[in-house]
Write a protein that holds these residues in place. Sequence first.
Motif, short mmCIF file in Angstrom:
data_model
loop_
_atom_site.label_atom_id
_atom_site.label_comp_id
_atom_site.label_asym_id
_atom_site.label_seq_id
_atom_site.Cartn_x
_atom_site.Cartn_y
_atom_site.Cartn_z
N TYR A 84 0.83 -1.21 0.00
CA TYR A 84 0.00 0.00 0.00
C TYR A 84 0.86 1.26 0.00
N LYS A 85 1.98 1.24 0.73
CA LYS A 85 2.86 2.40 0.75
C LYS A 85 3.41 2.67 -0.66
N GLU A 86 3.86 1.61 -1.33
CA GLU A 86 4.33 1.78 -2.71
C GLU A 86 3.22 2.29 -3.60
N CYS A 87 2.01 1.82 -3.37
CA CYS A 87 0.85 2.26 -4.15
C CYS A 87 0.64 3.76 -3.99
N LEU A 88 0.68 4.26 -2.76
CA LEU A 88 0.47 5.69 -2.52
C LEU A 88 1.59 6.52 -3.15
N ASP A 89 2.82 6.04 -3.06
CA ASP A 89 3.94 6.74 -3.69
C ASP A 89 3.77 6.80 -5.21
N LEU A 90 3.30 5.71 -5.79
CA LEU A 90 3.11 5.67 -7.25
C LEU A 90 1.97 6.59 -7.69
N PHE A 91 0.94 6.72 -6.86
CA PHE A 91 -0.12 7.68 -7.18
C PHE A 91 0.43 9.10 -7.19
N LEU A 92 1.29 9.40 -6.23
CA LEU A 92 1.93 10.71 -6.20
C LEU A 92 2.75 10.94 -7.46
N GLU A 93 3.46 9.90 -7.89
CA GLU A 93 4.28 10.01 -9.09
C GLU A 93 3.44 10.14 -10.35
N GLY A 94 2.31 9.44 -10.38
CA GLY A 94 1.51 9.41 -11.60
C GLY A 94 0.57 10.59 -11.77
N LEU A 95 0.08 11.16 -10.67
CA LEU A 95 -0.96 12.18 -10.77
C LEU A 95 -0.46 13.61 -10.55
N ILE A 96 0.65 13.76 -9.83
CA ILE A 96 1.12 15.09 -9.45
C ILE A 96 2.25 15.52 -10.38
N ASP A 97 2.18 16.76 -10.85
CA ASP A 97 3.27 17.30 -11.68
C ASP A 97 4.57 17.30 -10.88
N ASN A 98 5.62 16.81 -11.51
CA ASN A 98 6.93 16.68 -10.86
C ASN A 98 6.88 15.78 -9.62
N GLY A 99 5.89 14.89 -9.60
CA GLY A 99 5.75 13.99 -8.45
C GLY A 99 6.94 13.07 -8.28
N ILE A 100 7.47 12.59 -9.41
CA ILE A 100 8.61 11.69 -9.32
C ILE A 100 9.85 12.41 -8.79
N MET A 101 10.01 13.69 -9.17
CA MET A 101 11.15 14.45 -8.66
C MET A 101 11.00 14.72 -7.16
N LEU A 102 9.78 15.02 -6.74
CA LEU A 102 9.52 15.26 -5.32
C LEU A 102 9.78 13.99 -4.51
N LYS A 103 9.28 12.87 -5.02
CA LYS A 103 9.48 11.59 -4.34
C LYS A 103 10.96 11.24 -4.23
N THR A 104 11.70 11.43 -5.33
CA THR A 104 13.14 11.12 -5.34
C THR A 104 13.90 12.00 -4.37
N LYS A 105 13.56 13.29 -4.35
CA LYS A 105 14.26 14.24 -3.46
C LYS A 105 14.00 13.91 -2.00
#
Length: 263
Positions: A84-105
Amino acid sequence: MATDPLVARHLNTLGLSCHGHDDAEALQYHRDALKILEWNKCNALLFEKMELSREYALEMAITQSNIGDAMRRGNDFVGAAEAYKECLDLFLEGLIDNGIMLKTKLNEIEQQQGRDGGSYAAVIDGVDFDAVGKTLHEHADYARIVAGVNTLLREIQCAKFVSHSASSRRRRRMSKLRATEENLKKAVESLSMASETTSIKKISLTKQAKPSLKRSVSMPDYGPTRPSLLRRSVTSIDDNQDKYNGISARIAPAEKALVIALK
């Protein structure tokens, strides 16, 4: 390994058809689908196809939620929390602009300084949570997944409560067994002392009668003694207590990480 995302979608459909009656097979289908989707997402990032990468991230998020659902039904709370934690992180990456950069940082700062450092708080303060929350909740599957996460958190609390209650019951049972053991031991000692003070009657022999031997009351010989109930009880309780402590030690970090991700 197949790399066509259509294959991953078919595997997820097969996995969903197994939910509730063969969760082990469902998990295998979903995990195979996840590998294919992850390969495609990484490939899209490699060629800087950001929108396509975000689409695969959303498909991976739903797949991870399916994995979490199956694990939760199998009482694998730690595995379900991680999924579920990975799921929530992936939603952040998929739906939010620059989500993957925010997650990585955030992940980099957490690994280097931890969450308590000023850098982590500075990044969090720059996030517009109202806009992020609105975007997430507008997605059709997000509310369902959050409901699954909340169900898991309730079940974790129930599991921790039941484990503590079972441990308490066993400790009370141990005290009762100890008292019973002491009472039996004293009773046996008193009977043994009484039999030792009773004299043994003499043997009477006559020509017409066969020799006979009469003894006073003594404790019968039941053969080898069984292991102490108290000893077995203590061993069993100690083993179970270690088991409960181990479960709590594994559940607590996963539960904490999941709550942080949900917020």
